[in-house]
Every structure is written in C-alpha cells, then in structure tokens.
Design an enzyme around this catalytic site. Sequence first.
Site, PDB file in Angstrom:
ATOM      1  N   GLU A 157      -4.568  -4.110  -2.691  1.00 50.04           N
ATOM      2  CA  GLU A 157      -3.447  -4.990  -3.004  1.00 50.04           C
ATOM      3  C   GLU A 157      -3.112  -4.939  -4.499  1.00 50.04           C
ATOM      4  O   GLU A 157      -3.928  -4.471  -5.307  1.00 50.04           O
ATOM      5  CB  GLU A 157      -3.829  -6.426  -2.621  1.00 50.04           C
TER       6      GLU A 157
ATOM      7  N   ASP B  76      -9.576   1.616   6.247  1.00 50.49           N
ATOM      8  CA  ASP B  76      -9.836   0.178   6.134  1.00 50.49           C
ATOM      9  C   ASP B  76     -10.059  -0.471   7.494  1.00 50.49           C
ATOM     10  O   ASP B  76      -9.843   0.155   8.544  1.00 50.49           O
ATOM     11  CB  ASP B  76      -8.684  -0.527   5.381  1.00 50.49           C
TER      12      ASP B  76
ATOM     13  N   ASP C 104       4.177  -4.088  -0.459  1.00 50.14           N
ATOM     14  CA  ASP C 104       3.836  -4.377  -1.855  1.00 50.14           C
ATOM     15  C   ASP C 104       3.214  -3.165  -2.559  1.00 50.14           C
ATOM     16  O   ASP C 104       2.619  -3.294  -3.622  1.00 50.14           O
ATOM     17  CB  ASP C 104       2.881  -5.586  -1.929  1.00 50.14           C
TER      18      ASP C 104
ATOM     19  N   HIS D  69       0.708  -1.317  -1.589  1.00 48.54           N
ATOM     20  CA  HIS D  69      -0.728  -1.080  -1.459  1.00 48.54           C
ATOM     21  C   HIS D  69      -1.017   0.190  -0.680  1.00 48.54           C
ATOM     22  O   HIS D  69      -0.305   0.525   0.260  1.00 48.54           O
ATOM     23  CB  HIS D  69      -1.467  -2.295  -0.866  1.00 48.54           C
TER      24      HIS D  69
END
Length: 276
Positions: free
Chosen positions: A148, A72, A141, A143
């Site tokens: 997400e 990413d 979280d 991810h």
Amino acid sequence: MRLLIQNNYDLLSKWVADYIADKIKKHQEKHSRPFVLGLPTGSSPIGTYRELIALHKNGQLSFNNVITFNMDEYVDLEETHPESYHSFMYHHFFDHIDIPRENINILDGNCEDLALECSQYEEKIKAVGGIDLFLGGIGTDGHIAFNEPGSSLSSRTRVKTLNTETRQVNSRFFDNDINKVPKLALTVGVGTVMDAKEVVVIVSGHQKARALHKAVEGGVSHMWTLSALQLHNKAMIVCDEDATIDLKVGTYKYFKDIERNNIEPEKGKELDKYLH
Ligand SMILES: N[C@@H]1[C@@H](O)[C@H](O)[C@@H](COP(=O)(O)O)O[C@@H]1O
C-alpha cells in the site's frame, strides 16, 4: 521501463500469456532447473490465466517444470473461503494446468507465526534461485501485491495493513460489505518484486488510470509503489487503452511510437531485450 499499450483487455491478456509462454519454453530449452514464476490474483490476470490454460490444453505449454510463488494472501481468511487467494488461484488457474502441487507456493495467512511464514517465503524464493518473471497487477492506489502507499520500496515479505480504499474496492468480492474484507494481508515486498529477473505488470481499465499516470509520468515514490519499477532493469507494464486516459498525449504517443519503430509483430518477442 517498457509500456506496451494494447487496444483492449482481451488483446492484452493474449499478449501477456504468449509472452510468458515464450519465456517458459525458451527457459526450458536451455535449463533443466524449473522456471520460477511469480503470480498475482485480482481480475486483471484472469484473461491471461485463461489464455495460458488454453495454450496448455492445446498441448503448446507445460507447467510441469514451473515453480510458482503467489504475491499475497489475506490474513485470517480460511483457505477454503471462495475469496481467499488460495481458492482464487486453484479456481482460475492451477486446477486447469499440469503444475505439480508441490511446486505451488502461496503464503499461509492462517498460520500461528506470520512473521516466520514471511521470512521462510523469502528463503524459499532464494533457495530456488529467485523469481525469473514476476507477473503483477495493481490496485487503484498504485499498490503492487499488497504494498500500500507508504510501503518501503525495499520492503520484503511481511504482514501489511490494508487501507480503506483497498478494502472498499475489494468489498465487491465480499457482498459489497467492507466489514467482511480482512484488514491484514501477507504480501511479498516491493523489494521482493524488484529482485525478480523480470517484472510484467498488467494495468487494465479507467479505474487504474491515475495509478498508471503516477507510475509512468511521476517520480519514484513510496506513495505509488508501482513506480519502483522505474528502477528495475527489465520491467514492462502492459496496459489497455482505457488505462491510458490520464497520460499526457505526448507520453501515450511516445510509447506507441517506440513500439512501432522497434517491433515487427512476429519478431517482437525476440526483440524485446532491446526495448528496455
Ligand atoms: N492484492 C491484490 C493485488 O495484487 C491486485 O493487483 C489488486 C488489483 O485487483 P484487480 O485486478 O481486480 O483490479 O487486487 C488486490 O489488491
């Protein structure tokens, strides 16, 4: 899915680096085509990069025939910004190994046509025969890459909106100012990661404990995108003790027990194919 619990972050890092080095070397003995390695950023893989660099400097590992694809990159953050994933990767890894520059692939979050950049990235991965091993980390979280909660589990490389929790957590790299953290990123999809022949994810620290619990003990859910690994036929999470605090004692003991029963320290890597 294999869950390997290491006593601490340093041991985890050494283990993952040795595992990757072994994969690259075995691949190179058998094939002339390059080994294709997917790579993450974040603090989790820094120890692994350090150990891989050490193996390279000791003459035990070459990246000369390795192609990399990063997971990413932020959108609209100059490549030269110290917190861009371009800067991160060169600083922590690429500047210290012998990988040919043309073998390094990182999404360009500053290009004109972001959608085209993403589709071309997918094509490029296909053109080199797919990713042999995707190394990853996770967010608090759950991810993987920047997928997400709520991301499609079959998603491909695309533009993704970052949520406030992720921006808050990552603000530690931006003078603790959430306003400086980009709101968009380019990321490989969960589907892109799942297409890799093998996936290894590093989970370290108390702050990741809830995500580890959801991914290992919960069902497959788009709200904890790491949980998609349950459907992969060769996936492994390597965590440290700190990350296990939300697992049930029974789950913790179960995964420890499997490793004890199946692995002799020296032969462990050869036996890993039986452990999924
Ligand atoms: N996009 C990256 C993820 O790929 C990475 O896994 C995560 C965890 O970072 P850290 O390892 O610093 O906790 O950070 C970012 O959100």
